[in-house]
Design a protein around this motif. Structure first.
Motif, PDB file in Angstrom:
ATOM      1  N   SER A   1     -32.829 -27.868 -27.878  1.00 21.66           N
ATOM      2  CA  SER A   1     -32.293 -26.524 -27.652  1.00 21.66           C
ATOM      3  C   SER A   1     -32.625 -25.638 -28.832  1.00 21.66           C
ATOM      4  N   ALA A   2     -33.104 -24.439 -28.531  1.00 22.31           N
ATOM      5  CA  ALA A   2     -33.416 -23.491 -29.606  1.00 22.31           C
ATOM      6  C   ALA A   2     -33.172 -22.081 -29.086  1.00 22.31           C
ATOM      7  N   THR A   3     -33.313 -21.106 -29.970  1.00 20.48           N
ATOM      8  CA  THR A   3     -33.024 -19.728 -29.582  1.00 20.48           C
ATOM      9  C   THR A   3     -34.275 -19.089 -28.979  1.00 20.48           C
ATOM     10  N   PRO A   4     -34.096 -18.021 -28.197  1.00 17.27           N
ATOM     11  CA  PRO A   4     -35.258 -17.279 -27.690  1.00 17.27           C
ATOM     12  C   PRO A   4     -36.166 -16.774 -28.821  1.00 17.27           C
ATOM     13  N   VAL A   5     -35.593 -16.521 -30.005  1.00 13.35           N
ATOM     14  CA  VAL A   5     -36.423 -16.077 -31.127  1.00 13.35           C
ATOM     15  C   VAL A   5     -37.354 -17.198 -31.573  1.00 13.35           C
ATOM     16  N   HIS A   6     -36.859 -18.438 -31.578  1.00 13.56           N
ATOM     17  CA  HIS A   6     -37.720 -19.588 -31.865  1.00 13.56           C
ATOM     18  C   HIS A   6     -38.905 -19.597 -30.904  1.00 13.56           C
ATOM     19  N   LEU A   7     -38.575 -19.430 -29.624  1.00  9.73           N
ATOM     20  CA  LEU A   7     -39.607 -19.488 -28.580  1.00  9.73           C
ATOM     21  C   LEU A   7     -40.649 -18.390 -28.803  1.00  9.73           C
TER      22      LEU A   7
ATOM     23  N   SER B   1     -31.057 -11.673 -22.543  1.00  5.75           N
ATOM     24  CA  SER B   1     -31.570 -11.266 -23.835  1.00  5.75           C
ATOM     25  C   SER B   1     -33.060 -11.017 -23.718  1.00  5.75           C
ATOM     26  N   ALA B   2     -33.569 -10.187 -24.610  1.00  8.23           N
ATOM     27  CA  ALA B   2     -35.001  -9.914 -24.621  1.00  8.23           C
ATOM     28  C   ALA B   2     -35.455  -9.765 -26.065  1.00  8.23           C
ATOM     29  N   VAL B   3     -36.632 -10.284 -26.340  1.00  9.24           N
ATOM     30  CA  VAL B   3     -37.205 -10.202 -27.675  1.00  9.24           C
ATOM     31  C   VAL B   3     -38.625  -9.679 -27.528  1.00  9.24           C
ATOM     32  N   VAL B   4     -38.982  -8.661 -28.303  1.00  7.38           N
ATOM     33  CA  VAL B   4     -40.372  -8.213 -28.349  1.00  7.38           C
ATOM     34  C   VAL B   4     -40.830  -8.373 -29.790  1.00  7.38           C
ATOM     35  N   MET B   5     -41.859  -9.200 -29.965  1.00 10.33           N
ATOM     36  CA  MET B   5     -42.282  -9.528 -31.329  1.00 10.33           C
ATOM     37  C   MET B   5     -43.763  -9.213 -31.500  1.00 10.33           C
ATOM     38  N   ASP B   6     -44.118  -8.728 -32.681  1.00  8.50           N
ATOM     39  CA  ASP B   6     -45.528  -8.531 -32.994  1.00  8.50           C
ATOM     40  C   ASP B   6     -46.158  -9.919 -33.155  1.00  8.50           C
ATOM     41  N   ALA B   7     -47.211 -10.186 -32.395  1.00  6.64           N
ATOM     42  CA  ALA B   7     -47.758 -11.542 -32.348  1.00  6.64           C
ATOM     43  C   ALA B   7     -48.448 -11.939 -33.652  1.00  6.64           C
ATOM     44  N   ASN B   8     -48.825 -10.979 -34.468  1.00  2.00           N
ATOM     45  CA  ASN B   8     -49.561 -11.312 -35.693  1.00  2.00           C
ATOM     46  C   ASN B   8     -48.700 -11.299 -36.949  1.00  2.00           C
ATOM     47  N   THR B   9     -47.664 -10.480 -36.954  1.00  2.01           N
ATOM     48  CA  THR B   9     -46.858 -10.379 -38.175  1.00  2.01           C
ATOM     49  C   THR B   9     -45.460 -10.972 -38.030  1.00  2.01           C
TER      50      THR B   9
ATOM     51  N   PRO C   1     -19.179 -10.054 -26.133  1.00  2.00           N
ATOM     52  CA  PRO C   1     -20.318  -9.133 -26.299  1.00  2.00           C
ATOM     53  C   PRO C   1     -20.887  -9.179 -27.714  1.00  2.00           C
ATOM     54  N   LEU C   2     -20.107  -9.667 -28.679  1.00  2.00           N
ATOM     55  CA  LEU C   2     -20.590  -9.736 -30.058  1.00  2.00           C
ATOM     56  C   LEU C   2     -21.652 -10.816 -30.230  1.00  2.00           C
ATOM     57  N   PHE C   3     -21.694 -11.760 -29.287  1.00  2.00           N
ATOM     58  CA  PHE C   3     -22.613 -12.896 -29.399  1.00  2.00           C
ATOM     59  C   PHE C   3     -24.047 -12.434 -29.141  1.00  2.00           C
ATOM     60  N   ASN C   4     -24.940 -12.764 -30.076  1.00  2.00           N
ATOM     61  CA  ASN C   4     -26.339 -12.356 -29.955  1.00  2.00           C
ATOM     62  C   ASN C   4     -27.120 -13.489 -29.292  1.00  2.00           C
ATOM     63  N   GLN C   5     -27.333 -13.351 -27.982  1.00  2.00           N
ATOM     64  CA  GLN C   5     -27.980 -14.447 -27.260  1.00  2.00           C
ATOM     65  C   GLN C   5     -29.426 -14.662 -27.703  1.00  2.00           C
ATOM     66  N   ALA C   6     -30.060 -13.620 -28.200  1.00  2.00           N
ATOM     67  CA  ALA C   6     -31.466 -13.742 -28.595  1.00  2.00           C
ATOM     68  C   ALA C   6     -31.621 -14.548 -29.880  1.00  2.00           C
ATOM     69  N   ALA C   7     -30.742 -14.321 -30.839  1.00  2.00           N
ATOM     70  CA  ALA C   7     -30.922 -14.965 -32.147  1.00  2.00           C
ATOM     71  C   ALA C   7     -29.934 -16.096 -32.368  1.00  2.00           C
ATOM     72  N   GLN C   8     -28.863 -16.088 -31.608  1.00  2.00           N
ATOM     73  CA  GLN C   8     -27.762 -17.002 -31.876  1.00  2.00           C
ATOM     74  C   GLN C   8     -27.618 -18.054 -30.776  1.00  2.00           C
ATOM     75  N   GLY C   9     -28.018 -17.687 -29.551  1.00  2.00           N
ATOM     76  CA  GLY C   9     -27.841 -18.581 -28.411  1.00  2.00           C
ATOM     77  C   GLY C   9     -28.848 -19.710 -28.457  1.00  2.00           C
TER      78      GLY C   9
END
Lengths: 601, 116
Positions: free
Chosen positions: A432-438, A261-269, A299-307
């Motif tokens: 344990s938390a999701t990559p989005v938490h991180l 999984s990969a997450v790209v987030m705006d660091a300020n918003t 494949p339906l499992f969202n590893q970034a937000a759900q894992g």
């Protein structure tokens, strides 16, 4: 009425006897008679006038009422106009941050057969079979046989095929219109978009409803009539998303991982610029939810937000941040890294390294010392750790607008957050938390210390008033340290010229479902910020069970597996996101006589 | 006098009846026209939607990547890299004298920026 005798003689005689004038008497009687007649006629006339007045009043009243009714209700034309709008677009589009379509509707045609109205059933069956090679004329003939009165021949056909069916001229074949949700980019952003299906299905139309992803989360908003035509704007950047998916897929294949999984987030918003989970699926034709086995393998499992994973050494950033916030240490303070034993638990370094008796706080992060983190955790204690992780959002599901994210509650020691919990959590085990938490925690810590909330909506989720999680000074030191991890530490493969990548690797052994940990299965992740001086974006890459064979030896650590993928993602998306390379390296090329292509964004 | 009154009022009646009918008919005609236009609008919006969807479908990144790769010989398109960013000074000046104009404007803009 008193009957008066016709002959007045008796009255005249009577009047004479009383000494009165009989003529006068007679005249009086006549007068009374005339007066009473007049009175009656007057009453009649008044009654008629009243009647006419009533009729006029009624007539004008009705006209007035009608006018009021006409003025206050909608005319058939207006009603038709409203109906028309309803049919035009039942569901709003979903677009990316630049207005490019991610989900829209098209009207497709379904073919319905009314065999009892057919002129020639055999000709109809054969005609249909000619148009649709996948239909068998014999099966159709059997299905058209009486007493069949209604059946779907095809649910979705293209306009050309529909015209061809129309040209058959068979009155028993009816074309029905229906809206279909279309995701023109195929698999792109599948986990974010989710999918839609049919609710109430009728011949003339079918209601499209969201089944998962933002389609489900914003179902009411997408269906609302008052916001008609206004598309739902996501924070996703189509180009960046496409690149991330491409790089992640290749990386996952290269590293022999079973998921990524990969997450790209705006660091300020906190806006998600891209979010991907592999393997993925096509939302136009989503696979069925798995009935058995681990849902996380679907494949339906969202590893970034759900894992929900133990993310290992990436958590050391929080330990180091807290050490600085509580005043225990500055970046240069020496931390005891001699072998440590807590009760009966030995705290070991990765691969049983020994980093010597002391390391500076910066080096605890750069070299990723478990012992150093443990010592810090013992010093600042359970409560401070818990408070910071709570502030950073690690103790509850993220507020991101996905049903999958809402259901992904972090796992942490709820009742018994003891000192040993604090020690293991300090280097990323036991929470344990999701990559989005991180990603959102890294954004909050490095953007100057202000909390961000992960969101998929363009514009971001405003936190008002802004909430500070760490001081500006701590944040600056953390940025410097993360940059150092890439230049001097475990993540050298993530460096990208011109974009000053900073980040921290994390490799966590996977827990067995039966208890204990696997020896050779890991979740490796890399949380990066760029540019490190003033982070614009946070990138988190997670690989599930990666294994890269280098010189005959399996390499599983994040520095070997996740970091290079994150580096490649940054190398590719930074220019697309409109970031000019720092330190002018890109512009120095002119001296070498190379042809300069100016990119515009 | 009375005859004149009757004549006048019957004329008025005929005129108002004619007026009422004509209003009625123009209204109906207008309604029909509105319905036709509404229908056309629906059709056009539908067409626009289909074209938008088609545009998005034809411009999907996966297809564009494939096309760029297939036509690499002619187009030589590569993904944007950091070193593709340049400065205006790196662009060769057009020979038709437009270059001088551009660089003058740019230096004026730069002066403005430093003034502010």
């Amino acid at each position: 009425m008193i009957r008066r005798p016709l002959r007045p003689l008796a009255r005249i005689i009577a009047a004479r006897e009383q000494g009165l004038d009989p003529d006068r008497k007679e005249a009086e009687a006549r007068l009374a008679k005339v007066q009473s007649k007049r009175k009656r006629e007057h009453q009649h006339a008044q009654f008629r006038i009243l009647l006419i007045a009533c009729m006029f009043l009624g007539g004008f009243g009705m006209i007035g009422l009608r006018m009021v009714v006409l003025a206050t209700t909608q005319t058939p034309a207006e009603i038709a106009a409203i109906e028309a709008k309803k049919i035009v677009s039942d569901r709003a589009d979903i677009v990316d941050r630049h207005g490019r379509i991610l989900a829209t509707n098209i009207t497709t045609t379904s073919i319905i057969a009314h065999p009892h109205q057919m002129i020639d059933r055999n000709a109809a069956a054969e005609g249909l079979a000619r148009i649709f090679p996948d239909l068998d004329p014999r099966v159709l003939k059997r299905r058209f046989a009486p007493p069949a009165k209604f059946l779907f021949v095809k649910r979705k056909v293209s306009p050309e095929k529909a015209q061809a069916v129309h040209d058959l001229g068979e009155p028993g074949l009816v074309l029905g219109k229906r809206e279909t949700r279309l995701y023109p980019n195929g698999k792109l952003a599948a986990h974010i978009l989710g999918g839609a299906g049919y609710g109430n299905e009728e011949i003339a139309a079918a209601e499209v409803v969201g089944r998962s992803g933002v389609e489900y989360w914003f179902d009411e908003r997408l269906r609302a009539q008052d916001t008609l035509g206004a598309p739902l704007e996501l924070s996703i950047d189509l180009t960046a998303q496409s690149i991330v998916e491409q790089v992640l897929y290749r990386g996952m294949t290269l590293m022999n991982a079973k998921g990524a999984s990969a997450v790209v987030m705006d660091a300020n918003t906190g806006e998600m610029v891209a979010m991907s989970s592999m393997p993925d699926f096509d939302p136009n034709n989503p696979p069925a939810a798995p009935k058995k086995g681990d849902p996380a393998d679907s494949p339906l499992f969202n590893q970034a937000a759900q894992g929900v994973y133990e993310l290992g050494s990436s958590y050391k950033l929080f330990t180091v941040a807290l050490a600085m916030e509580t005043g225990i240490a500055t970046p240069d303070t020496l931390i005891d890294t001699k072998p440590l034993r807590w009760g009966r638990f030995p705290i070991r370094e990765f691969d049983n390294h020994n980093y010597g008796p002391f390391q500076s706080l910066t080096n605890v992060l750069v070299k990723s010392s478990n012992v150093g983190s443990a010592r810090l955790a013992m010093e600042f204690g359970v409560e401070a750790q818990r408070a910071l992780l709570d502030d950073l959002g690690f103790l509850s599901p993220t507020l991101m607008e996905l049903p999958a994210a809402k259901s992904a509650a972090p796992i942490y020691p709820k009742k018994n957050w003891s000192e040993i919990s604090a020690i293991t959590i300090s280097y990323g085990h036991g929470l344990s938390a999701t990559p989005v938490h991180l990603a959102s925690a890294y954004a909050s810590l490095t953007n100057g210390g202000l909390l961000v909330q992960p969101t998929l909506m363009k514009g971001g989720a405003k936190i008002d008033p802004p909430r500070r999680v760490v001081s500006e000074k701590t944040s600056r030191s953390l940025r410097y340290m993360l940059r150092k991890v890439v230049t001097d530490g475990t993540a050298s493969l993530a460096d990208v010229e011109g974009y000053e990548v900073g980040g921290k690797t994390g490799t966590a052994v996977k827990p067995k479902p039966t208890g204990g940990y696997y020896a050779d299965r890991v979740i490796s992740n890399f949380a990066a910020i760029f540019p490190a001086q003033n982070p614009r974006y946070v990138v988190v890459v997670t690989l599930d069970e990666p294994q890269d064979i280098v010189a005959g030896k399996p390499k599983r650590t994040a520095g070997w597996t996740a970091a290079p993928i994150a580096g490649e993602i940054i190398r590719r998306i930074a220019p697309v996101l409109g970031l000019r390379p720092l330190s002018g390296r890109g512009t120095e090329r002119a001296d070498s006589g190379a042809i300069v292509t100016l990119a515009s964004q | 006098m009375r005859t004149l009154f009757y004549l006048f009022s019957s004329c008025l009646l005929i005129l108002s009846a004619y007026w009422a009918y004509s209003v009625n008919y123009t209204t109906r005609a207008a309604e029909r026209r509105v319905a036709v236009i509404e229908h056309k609008i629906i059709e056009e919006t539908d067409k626009i939607e289909v074209l938008n969807a088609e545009w998005a479908y034809l411009n999907r990144p996966e297809r564009l990547t494939r096309l760029a790769e297939a036509n690499f010989e002619i187009l030589r398109l590569v993904p944007v890299r950091a070193d593709h960013y340049g400065t205006v000074a790196e662009i060769a000046e057009p020979s038709d004298g437009l270059g001088g104009l551009i660089s003058n404007t740019l230096s004026a803009a730069a002066r403005d920026e430093t003034d502010n």
